[in-house]
Design a protein around this motif. Sequence first.
Motif, PDB file in Angstrom:
ATOM      1  N   ILE A 274      48.809  21.136 -73.843  1.00  0.00           N
ATOM      2  CA  ILE A 274      49.553  20.386 -74.860  1.00  0.00           C
ATOM      3  C   ILE A 274      50.732  21.216 -75.360  1.00  0.00           C
ATOM      4  N   GLY A 275      50.534  22.518 -75.499  1.00  0.00           N
ATOM      5  CA  GLY A 275      51.609  23.405 -75.942  1.00  0.00           C
ATOM      6  C   GLY A 275      52.780  23.401 -74.977  1.00  0.00           C
ATOM      7  N   TYR A 276      52.464  23.398 -73.673  1.00  0.00           N
ATOM      8  CA  TYR A 276      53.541  23.342 -72.682  1.00  0.00           C
ATOM      9  C   TYR A 276      54.276  22.009 -72.721  1.00  0.00           C
ATOM     10  N   ILE A 277      53.542  20.943 -72.894  1.00  0.00           N
ATOM     11  CA  ILE A 277      54.182  19.618 -72.980  1.00  0.00           C
ATOM     12  C   ILE A 277      55.107  19.558 -74.191  1.00  0.00           C
ATOM     13  N   VAL A 278      54.619  20.054 -75.322  1.00  0.00           N
ATOM     14  CA  VAL A 278      55.450  20.081 -76.528  1.00  0.00           C
ATOM     15  C   VAL A 278      56.658  20.995 -76.320  1.00  0.00           C
ATOM     16  N   GLY A 279      56.446  22.131 -75.674  1.00  0.00           N
ATOM     17  CA  GLY A 279      57.555  23.058 -75.417  1.00  0.00           C
ATOM     18  C   GLY A 279      58.634  22.455 -74.538  1.00  0.00           C
ATOM     19  N   VAL A 280      58.223  21.821 -73.460  1.00  0.00           N
ATOM     20  CA  VAL A 280      59.201  21.169 -72.576  1.00  0.00           C
ATOM     21  C   VAL A 280      59.884  20.024 -73.316  1.00  0.00           C
ATOM     22  N   GLY A 281      59.115  19.275 -74.091  1.00  0.00           N
ATOM     23  CA  GLY A 281      59.698  18.162 -74.844  1.00  0.00           C
ATOM     24  C   GLY A 281      60.742  18.625 -75.841  1.00  0.00           C
ATOM     25  N   PHE A 282      60.455  19.707 -76.549  1.00  0.00           N
ATOM     26  CA  PHE A 282      61.430  20.193 -77.523  1.00  0.00           C
ATOM     27  C   PHE A 282      62.604  20.900 -76.864  1.00  0.00           C
ATOM     28  N   THR A 283      62.391  21.482 -75.709  1.00  0.00           N
ATOM     29  CA  THR A 283      63.521  22.040 -74.972  1.00  0.00           C
ATOM     30  C   THR A 283      64.459  20.916 -74.550  1.00  0.00           C
ATOM     31  N   TYR A 284      63.892  19.835 -74.020  1.00  0.00           N
ATOM     32  CA  TYR A 284      64.711  18.677 -73.675  1.00  0.00           C
ATOM     33  C   TYR A 284      65.384  18.097 -74.914  1.00  0.00           C
ATOM     34  N   SER A 285      64.647  17.998 -76.005  1.00  0.00           N
ATOM     35  CA  SER A 285      65.191  17.457 -77.249  1.00  0.00           C
ATOM     36  C   SER A 285      66.374  18.283 -77.723  1.00  0.00           C
ATOM     37  N   PHE A 286      66.250  19.604 -77.657  1.00  0.00           N
ATOM     38  CA  PHE A 286      67.339  20.486 -78.078  1.00  0.00           C
ATOM     39  C   PHE A 286      68.584  20.263 -77.223  1.00  0.00           C
ATOM     40  N   PHE A 287      68.412  20.280 -75.899  1.00  0.00           N
ATOM     41  CA  PHE A 287      69.573  20.134 -75.022  1.00  0.00           C
ATOM     42  C   PHE A 287      70.177  18.731 -75.114  1.00  0.00           C
ATOM     43  N   GLN A 288      69.343  17.714 -75.231  1.00  0.00           N
ATOM     44  CA  GLN A 288      69.856  16.348 -75.372  1.00  0.00           C
ATOM     45  C   GLN A 288      70.672  16.224 -76.661  1.00  0.00           C
ATOM     46  N   HIS A 289      70.139  16.749 -77.751  1.00  0.00           N
ATOM     47  CA  HIS A 289      70.832  16.667 -79.036  1.00  0.00           C
ATOM     48  C   HIS A 289      72.139  17.469 -78.990  1.00  0.00           C
ATOM     49  N   MET A 290      72.097  18.637 -78.366  1.00  0.00           N
ATOM     50  CA  MET A 290      73.294  19.464 -78.273  1.00  0.00           C
ATOM     51  C   MET A 290      74.384  18.778 -77.451  1.00  0.00           C
ATOM     52  N   LEU A 291      74.024  18.264 -76.279  1.00  0.00           N
ATOM     53  CA  LEU A 291      75.026  17.644 -75.410  1.00  0.00           C
ATOM     54  C   LEU A 291      75.561  16.337 -75.987  1.00  0.00           C
ATOM     55  N   SER A 292      74.686  15.531 -76.572  1.00  0.00           N
ATOM     56  CA  SER A 292      75.198  14.300 -77.173  1.00  0.00           C
ATOM     57  C   SER A 292      75.992  14.609 -78.435  1.00  0.00           C
ATOM     58  N   GLY A 293      75.658  15.694 -79.129  1.00  0.00           N
ATOM     59  CA  GLY A 293      76.455  16.118 -80.273  1.00  0.00           C
ATOM     60  C   GLY A 293      77.845  16.559 -79.846  1.00  0.00           C
ATOM     61  N   LEU A 294      77.926  17.284 -78.733  1.00  0.00           N
ATOM     62  CA  LEU A 294      79.239  17.657 -78.201  1.00  0.00           C
ATOM     63  C   LEU A 294      80.029  16.418 -77.784  1.00  0.00           C
ATOM     64  N   ARG A 295      79.336  15.462 -77.223  1.00  0.00           N
ATOM     65  CA  ARG A 295      79.986  14.199 -76.839  1.00  0.00           C
ATOM     66  C   ARG A 295      80.555  13.502 -78.073  1.00  0.00           C
ATOM     67  N   HIS A 296      79.759  13.433 -79.139  1.00  0.00           N
ATOM     68  CA  HIS A 296      80.230  12.805 -80.372  1.00  0.00           C
ATOM     69  C   HIS A 296      81.369  13.606 -80.999  1.00  0.00           C
ATOM     70  N   LEU A 297      81.324  14.925 -80.878  1.00  0.00           N
ATOM     71  CA  LEU A 297      82.403  15.754 -81.409  1.00  0.00           C
ATOM     72  C   LEU A 297      83.728  15.444 -80.715  1.00  0.00           C
ATOM     73  N   VAL A 298      83.679  15.305 -79.400  1.00  0.00           N
ATOM     74  CA  VAL A 298      84.890  14.939 -78.652  1.00  0.00           C
ATOM     75  C   VAL A 298      85.351  13.543 -79.054  1.00  0.00           C
ATOM     76  N   MET A 299      84.412  12.620 -79.211  1.00  0.00           N
ATOM     77  CA  MET A 299      84.784  11.261 -79.586  1.00  0.00           C
ATOM     78  C   MET A 299      85.355  11.203 -81.004  1.00  0.00           C
ATOM     79  N   ASP A 300      84.959  12.137 -81.870  1.00  0.00           N
ATOM     80  CA  ASP A 300      85.526  12.183 -83.220  1.00  0.00           C
ATOM     81  C   ASP A 300      87.004  12.536 -83.215  1.00  0.00           C
ATOM     82  N   THR A 301      87.475  13.128 -82.122  1.00  0.00           N
ATOM     83  CA  THR A 301      88.896  13.431 -82.014  1.00  0.00           C
ATOM     84  C   THR A 301      89.688  12.209 -81.551  1.00  0.00           C
ATOM     85  N   GLY A 302      88.996  11.156 -81.185  1.00  0.00           N
ATOM     86  CA  GLY A 302      89.649   9.935 -80.717  1.00  0.00           C
ATOM     87  C   GLY A 302      89.666   9.804 -79.209  1.00  0.00           C
TER      88      GLY A 302
END
Length: 132
Positions: A68-96
Amino acid sequence: MATARPRPLSPHLSIWRWRVHALVSITHRITGNAMAFVAIPLFTWWLVAAATGPEAYETFYGVARSPIGYIVGVGFTYSFFQHMLSGLRHLVMDTGAGYELKTAKTSATAAYVGAVILTALTWFAIYSHKGF
């Protein structure tokens, strides 16, 4: 007295086509909440266990090394990278930039693919480390 005209009805969710650029925005909110409400308490548990002593850390370590710890670890690793990349996407979109349909779809797809690749590379590095 004026007669009331019928108000226009909003389309139901089943009518809308779910596109990847809408889903990446929703996923950004979900991953942000997941990290705030679950990952931060787990990180705090780790810090407190490390500061408390070997017995407390062994308890944390045992849970973290369980399946269960590994599943949670992989899930949060994915969550971190997904949030980071989509945040960068939104940052670029905020520039127009990036509002064209093809660009928005490509950047949204890239956020999902990038998160999967970065998660796989991270866990590959963890597993290939000697002494793991």
